[in-house]
Design a protein around this motif. Structure first.
Motif, PDB file in Angstrom:
ATOM      1  N   ASN A 140       0.798  -1.230   0.015  1.00  0.00           N
ATOM      2  CA  ASN A 140      -0.015  -0.090   0.056  1.00  0.00           C
ATOM      3  C   ASN A 140       0.972   1.190  -0.096  1.00  0.00           C
ATOM      4  O   ASN A 140       1.854   1.414   0.981  1.00  0.00           O
ATOM      5  CB  ASN A 140      -0.884   0.065   1.303  1.00  0.00           C
ATOM      6  N   SER A 141       0.792   2.087  -1.043  1.00  0.00           N
ATOM      7  CA  SER A 141       1.616   3.260  -0.913  1.00  0.00           C
ATOM      8  C   SER A 141       0.988   4.284  -0.144  1.00  0.00           C
ATOM      9  O   SER A 141       1.805   5.563  -0.145  1.00  0.00           O
ATOM     10  CB  SER A 141       1.854   3.477  -2.763  1.00  0.00           C
ATOM     11  N   SER A 142      -0.253   4.332   0.240  1.00  0.00           N
ATOM     12  CA  SER A 142      -0.740   5.421   0.909  1.00  0.00           C
ATOM     13  C   SER A 142       0.087   5.745   2.348  1.00  0.00           C
ATOM     14  O   SER A 142       0.461   5.013   2.949  1.00  0.00           O
ATOM     15  CB  SER A 142      -2.041   5.094   1.243  1.00  0.00           C
ATOM     16  N   SER A 143       0.024   7.016   2.630  1.00  0.00           N
ATOM     17  CA  SER A 143       0.867   7.345   3.766  1.00  0.00           C
ATOM     18  C   SER A 143       0.201   7.305   5.057  1.00  0.00           C
ATOM     19  O   SER A 143       0.410   7.195   6.005  1.00  0.00           O
ATOM     20  CB  SER A 143       1.159   8.959   3.625  1.00  0.00           C
ATOM     21  N   ASN A 144      -1.174   6.765   4.927  1.00  0.00           N
ATOM     22  CA  ASN A 144      -1.936   6.542   6.104  1.00  0.00           C
ATOM     23  C   ASN A 144      -2.162   4.994   6.183  1.00  0.00           C
ATOM     24  O   ASN A 144      -3.018   4.375   7.173  1.00  0.00           O
ATOM     25  CB  ASN A 144      -3.475   7.028   5.848  1.00  0.00           C
ATOM     26  N   SER A 145      -1.392   4.068   5.639  1.00  0.00           N
ATOM     27  CA  SER A 145      -1.282   2.721   5.873  1.00  0.00           C
ATOM     28  C   SER A 145      -0.614   2.262   6.665  1.00  0.00           C
ATOM     29  O   SER A 145       0.569   2.611   7.047  1.00  0.00           O
ATOM     30  CB  SER A 145      -1.156   1.848   4.467  1.00  0.00           C
ATOM     31  N   TYR A 219       8.503  -6.958   6.312  1.00  0.00           N
ATOM     32  CA  TYR A 219       7.903  -6.017   5.439  1.00  0.00           C
ATOM     33  C   TYR A 219       8.034  -6.499   3.940  1.00  0.00           C
ATOM     34  O   TYR A 219       6.911  -6.496   3.170  1.00  0.00           O
ATOM     35  CB  TYR A 219       8.613  -4.655   5.405  1.00  0.00           C
ATOM     36  N   TYR A 220       9.141  -7.002   3.675  1.00  0.00           N
ATOM     37  CA  TYR A 220       9.310  -7.511   2.172  1.00  0.00           C
ATOM     38  C   TYR A 220       8.411  -8.779   2.136  1.00  0.00           C
ATOM     39  O   TYR A 220       7.709  -8.846   0.815  1.00  0.00           O
ATOM     40  CB  TYR A 220      10.639  -7.931   1.961  1.00  0.00           C
ATOM     41  N   GLU A 221       8.397  -9.655   2.950  1.00  0.00           N
ATOM     42  CA  GLU A 221       7.543 -10.853   2.714  1.00  0.00           C
ATOM     43  C   GLU A 221       5.996 -10.408   2.739  1.00  0.00           C
ATOM     44  O   GLU A 221       5.164 -11.098   2.009  1.00  0.00           O
ATOM     45  CB  GLU A 221       7.792 -11.839   3.871  1.00  0.00           C
ATOM     46  N   ALA A 222       5.594  -9.728   3.422  1.00  0.00           N
ATOM     47  CA  ALA A 222       4.332  -8.882   3.446  1.00  0.00           C
ATOM     48  C   ALA A 222       3.835  -8.434   2.247  1.00  0.00           C
ATOM     49  O   ALA A 222       2.409  -8.454   1.708  1.00  0.00           O
ATOM     50  CB  ALA A 222       3.808  -8.183   4.737  1.00  0.00           C
ATOM     51  N   THR A 223       4.809  -7.608   1.545  1.00  0.00           N
ATOM     52  CA  THR A 223       4.462  -6.635   0.447  1.00  0.00           C
ATOM     53  C   THR A 223       5.026  -7.058  -0.786  1.00  0.00           C
ATOM     54  O   THR A 223       4.351  -6.617  -1.812  1.00  0.00           O
ATOM     55  CB  THR A 223       4.892  -5.306   0.761  1.00  0.00           C
ATOM     56  N   GLY A 224       6.126  -7.549  -0.812  1.00  0.00           N
ATOM     57  CA  GLY A 224       6.973  -8.118  -1.906  1.00  0.00           C
ATOM     58  C   GLY A 224       7.423  -6.655  -2.692  1.00  0.00           C
ATOM     59  O   GLY A 224       7.751  -6.701  -4.024  1.00  0.00           O
ATOM     60  N   ASP A 225       7.617  -5.580  -2.164  1.00  0.00           N
ATOM     61  CA  ASP A 225       7.825  -4.349  -2.252  1.00  0.00           C
ATOM     62  C   ASP A 225       9.305  -4.104  -2.469  1.00  0.00           C
ATOM     63  O   ASP A 225      10.118  -3.478  -1.527  1.00  0.00           O
ATOM     64  CB  ASP A 225       7.490  -3.170  -1.343  1.00  0.00           C
ATOM     65  N   ILE A 226      10.131  -4.770  -3.465  1.00  0.00           N
ATOM     66  CA  ILE A 226      11.455  -4.821  -3.625  1.00  0.00           C
ATOM     67  C   ILE A 226      11.842  -3.245  -3.986  1.00  0.00           C
ATOM     68  O   ILE A 226      12.943  -2.923  -3.558  1.00  0.00           O
ATOM     69  CB  ILE A 226      11.916  -5.853  -4.535  1.00  0.00           C
ATOM     70  N   GLU A 227      11.323  -2.575  -4.575  1.00  0.00           N
ATOM     71  CA  GLU A 227      11.346  -1.388  -5.179  1.00  0.00           C
ATOM     72  C   GLU A 227      11.850  -0.343  -3.906  1.00  0.00           C
ATOM     73  O   GLU A 227      12.890   0.395  -3.935  1.00  0.00           O
ATOM     74  CB  GLU A 227      10.439  -0.397  -5.964  1.00  0.00           C
ATOM     75  N   MET A 327      18.291  -8.800  -0.492  1.00  0.00           N
ATOM     76  CA  MET A 327      19.618  -8.226  -1.232  1.00  0.00           C
ATOM     77  C   MET A 327      19.880  -8.673  -2.670  1.00  0.00           C
ATOM     78  O   MET A 327      20.078  -7.994  -3.440  1.00  0.00           O
ATOM     79  CB  MET A 327      20.735  -8.501  -0.391  1.00  0.00           C
ATOM     80  N   ALA A 328      19.632  -9.968  -2.800  1.00  0.00           N
ATOM     81  CA  ALA A 328      19.654 -10.728  -4.027  1.00  0.00           C
ATOM     82  C   ALA A 328      18.868 -10.273  -5.226  1.00  0.00           C
ATOM     83  O   ALA A 328      19.087 -10.046  -6.238  1.00  0.00           O
ATOM     84  CB  ALA A 328      19.588 -12.205  -3.824  1.00  0.00           C
ATOM     85  N   ASN A 329      17.649  -9.820  -4.543  1.00  0.00           N
ATOM     86  CA  ASN A 329      16.562  -9.300  -5.616  1.00  0.00           C
ATOM     87  C   ASN A 329      16.480  -7.940  -5.879  1.00  0.00           C
ATOM     88  O   ASN A 329      15.895  -7.583  -6.688  1.00  0.00           O
ATOM     89  CB  ASN A 329      15.324  -9.731  -4.958  1.00  0.00           C
TER      90      ASN A 329
END
Length: 516
Positions: A140-145, A219-227, A327-329
C-alpha cells in the motif's frame, strides 16, 4: 495504587506528557494507564477500558479497527476480549510519536515510534511493535497505511544504524521538532562516542541490529515491495551491520597472547552490576575464533555475563539469511547477498558447536551465554530474543529435540529466572528482579506450545493478573499482582494481540473457552 506507583517510579522521569499533534486536552497516557475507565468489562475481573478517545489516538487504521471488531465474535470470554481490545492497538493508539518525511527527500517516510512510557525509539522494540500488525500488512503506497508506518520505521532505523551502529535507542529525528530527552543524570563512558542528541542510550546489543533485519524481512515478505529497498539508505545500513558485527567476532586475546583492542567498550557509574561491564568496560574474556558475534548487553538492556549471547546470535543468523534474499533481488548486489548468506551459515554452525551443552537432567540444551573457553550460563530471560522464543522468530522448529529439552528446563525451577507463584508463573530476569514474572514470556510460551491445556492455563494467568487494568505489564510479582512495573509497554501489549490472532488461526477452540 501506591504499591504500583512505587514499583514503577523508576520510569516516571521518562514519561511522555503530550503527544505532538494531539489536542492539549488529551490525557497523559502514562497517568491514564494506571487508572480505571468505564465501561468495565462484564466478566468477573471488571477490566478497565484503556483506549484513548479516537481524537487522541496517534495513528488510526481502519483495518486494525475492523480486526478488533471482528474478534469480538471469536473471543467468547469478556475479560480476554477486553485485554485484546485494549492491547492490540496500543502502539497505534499511543506510541506513534511522530510521522513525516526526511528533510532532504520528501519521498523518504520516517516513523518515530516510542516504546510507551520512555520517550525514545529502541531498534528492537519498534521492530517488534510493528510486527504485531504484520498479519494485516499489505502492499500500500498510502501514507495512512500500516505499510507506510513500516517503511517509516525501516528508514529511520537505517539512519540510526548509519549514525551509531552500537547504540540501542535513539532520540527523535530533527525533522520532528521534538527535543532530545536525557536518559541518565550521570554520563556514560563508551567507545566509540556518540552525540547524545542522536542516541538516547548506547548499549551495544546484537539483537538491535537483528531487529532491523527482522523488520526488513517482515515488510518484504508481506508486501513484495522490492523497489522500496532500492531507495534511500537500506543497502548502506546493511553494509554497516555487516562491518560492525564482523568486527565483533574478535576475541579478547590474539594468537600470541596479546590483548586485542575491541571495537566497543561501556561503563556506567551505577550501583547495579547489570548496568556496566567489568574489565574497564570490555566485559569478561571471550575466546577468539568461535564464529559467534559478541553482544555486550541482552535485549533486557542488562549486561551479558558471557558476551557470546546465543539467542541474539540465533536471531541474527535467521534474519541475516532472510535479508540476503532481499539483497539478491535488489539487483547488482549479488556479492553482498552471497556474503550475507554465507556469514549466516557460519554463525549457525558456531551456535551448534558452542551453544549446545549437556545438562545432567535435561540432556542436550542450548546455553543462554557462552564464552568459548568452556564456561556457559544456563538460564533464560523474558525479553525477546530468548531461548524460549527461538521458534517464534524462526531459528528452529518447535519440534527440535534440543529446543524441547531447553524449553522444559526454562519452564521449571531449574531456570534461575523462572518465577513461580499463585498469581503468575513465567520467566523473568534481573532487569525487574526476583519474583517478577513477565507476561511477555507467558505470551511466548503460548506461541511455542501446541498443548491446549498449557495455553489455556497460561491465558488464565494473564487474564487474572492485570490488577484490573486490562493491559500487559512489563512484569508482575508472582505473589501479588498489585506489584508491577511499566503499565505503558506497547511491545508487550501488541504481542498479546498478535498472539490471539495467531490462536484464531491455529487453535480457535481456545478462544471459545471461559477464563473466569
Amino acid at each position: 495504587m501506591s504499591a504500583m506507583m512505587a514499583f514503577g517510579s523508576a520510569f516516571a522521569a521518562a514519561a511522555i506528557l503530550i503527544l505532538p499533534g494531539i489536542n492539549a486536552q488529551c490525557p497523559d497516557y502514562a497517568n491514564y494507564a494506571i487508572q480505571k475507565h468505564q465501561p468495565l468489562s462484564t466478566g468477573r475481573y471488571q477490566l478497565s477500558y484503556m483506549r484513548p478517545e479516537p481524537a487522541c489516538r496517534t495513528f488510526n487504521s481502519s483495518v486494525v479497527e475492523d480486526t478488533i471488531t471482528s474478534m469480538k465474535t471469536v473471543i467468547k470470554d469478556p475479560d480476554l476480549y477486553r485485554i485484546f481490545e485494549n492491547s492490540f492497538p496500543n502502539t497505534l493508539d499511543t506510541a506513534v510519536k511522530w510521522k513525516g518525511v526526511a528533510a532532504n527527500n520528501s519521498e523518504e517516510e520516517l516513523t518515530f515510534l516510542i516504546t510507551g512510557d520512555i520517550n525514545a525509539m529502541w531498534l528492537r522494540d519498534s521492530a517488534n511493535q510493528m510486527q504485531s500488525y504484520l498479519p494485516l500488512v499489505t502492499a500500500n503506497s498510502s501514507s495512512n497505511s500500516l505499510a507506510s508506518l513500516y517503511r517509516g520505521v525501516i528508514n529511520l532505523q537505517a539512519r540510526y544504524i548509519l549514525e551509531a551502529p552500537h547504540c540501542n535507542s535513539f532520540q527523535p529525528p530533527v525533522e520532528s521538532g521534538i527535543g532530545p530527552s536525557q536518559n541518565q543524570p550521570n554520563p556514560d563512558y563508551f567507545t566509540p562516542p556518540v552525540d547524545s542528541s542522536i542516541a538516547f542510550e548506547c548499549k551495544y546489543e546484537l539483537d538491535s541490529l537483528a531487529a532491523f533485519l527482522e523488520l526488513s524481512t517482515n515488510y518484504y515478505e508481506a508486501t513484495g515491495d522490492i523497489e522500496f529497498f532500492r531507495k534511500f539508505q537500506w543497502i548502506d545500513a546493511i553494509n554497516t551491520i555487516i562491518s560492525t558485527t564482523e568486527a565483533l567476532l574478535i576475541g579478547t586475546y590474539a594468537a600470541d597472547g596479546s590483548v586485542n583492542t575491541i571495537p566497543y567498550t561501556w561503563s556506567r557509574r551505577t550501583t547495579s552490576a547489570t548496568e556496566t561491564l567489568d574489565n574497564s568496560g570490555r566485559g569478561n574474556p571471550v575466546q577468539d575464533g568461535t564464529g559467534l558475534i559478541r553482544s555486550a548487553f541482552r535485549p533486557s538492556d542488562d549486561s551479558t555475563i558471557y558476551q557470546l549471547f546465543i539467542p541474539a546470535n540465533m536471531m541474527f543468523t535467521r534474519y541475516l539469511d532472510s535479508a540476503s534474499t532481499i539483497m539478491a533481488n535488489v539487483g547488482n548486489q549479488r556479492n553482498l547477498a552471497n556474503h550475507m548468506h554465507n556469514f549466516a551459515g557460519r554463525i549457525r554452525e558456531a551456535i551448534t558447536k558452542y551453544g549446545i551443552v549437556n545438562h545432567p537432567t535435561y540432556g542436550q540444551i542450548y546455553a543462554f551465554e557462552v564464552d568459548g573457553f568452556g564456561s556457559h550460563n544456563i538460564m533464560d530471560d523474558a525479553n525477546i530474543p530468548s531461548l524460549l522464543s527461538a521458534p517464534f522468530f524462526g531459528y528452529l522448529n518447535i519440534s527440535d529435540n534440543v529446543y524441547q529439552n531447553t524449553r522444559k528446563l526454562i519452564l521449571s525451577k531449574d531456570n534461575a529466572y523462572f518465577m513461580r507463584g499463585p498469581v503468575i508463573n513465567a520467566v523473568g530476569g534481573p532487569h525487574a528482579g526476583f519474583g517478577q514474572a513477565w507476561p511477555m514470556a507467558s505470551i511466548i510460551r503460548i506461541f511455542t506450545s501446541t498443548d491446549s491445556s498449557e495455553i489455556t492455563s497460561t491465558l488464565k494467568e494473564l487474564v487474572s493478573s492485570t490488577a484490573g487494568l486490562g493491559l500487559m505489564h512489563e512484569s508482575i510479582n508472582s505473589f501479588n499482582q498489585q506489584m508491577w512495573s511499566r503499565q505503558w509497554f506497547s511491545w508487550a501489549n501488541g504481542l498479546f494481540g498478535q498472539c490471539l490472532l495467531d490462536l484464531k488461526e491455529r487453535m480457535p477452540e481456545v478462544l471459545d473457552k471461559s477464563y473466569q
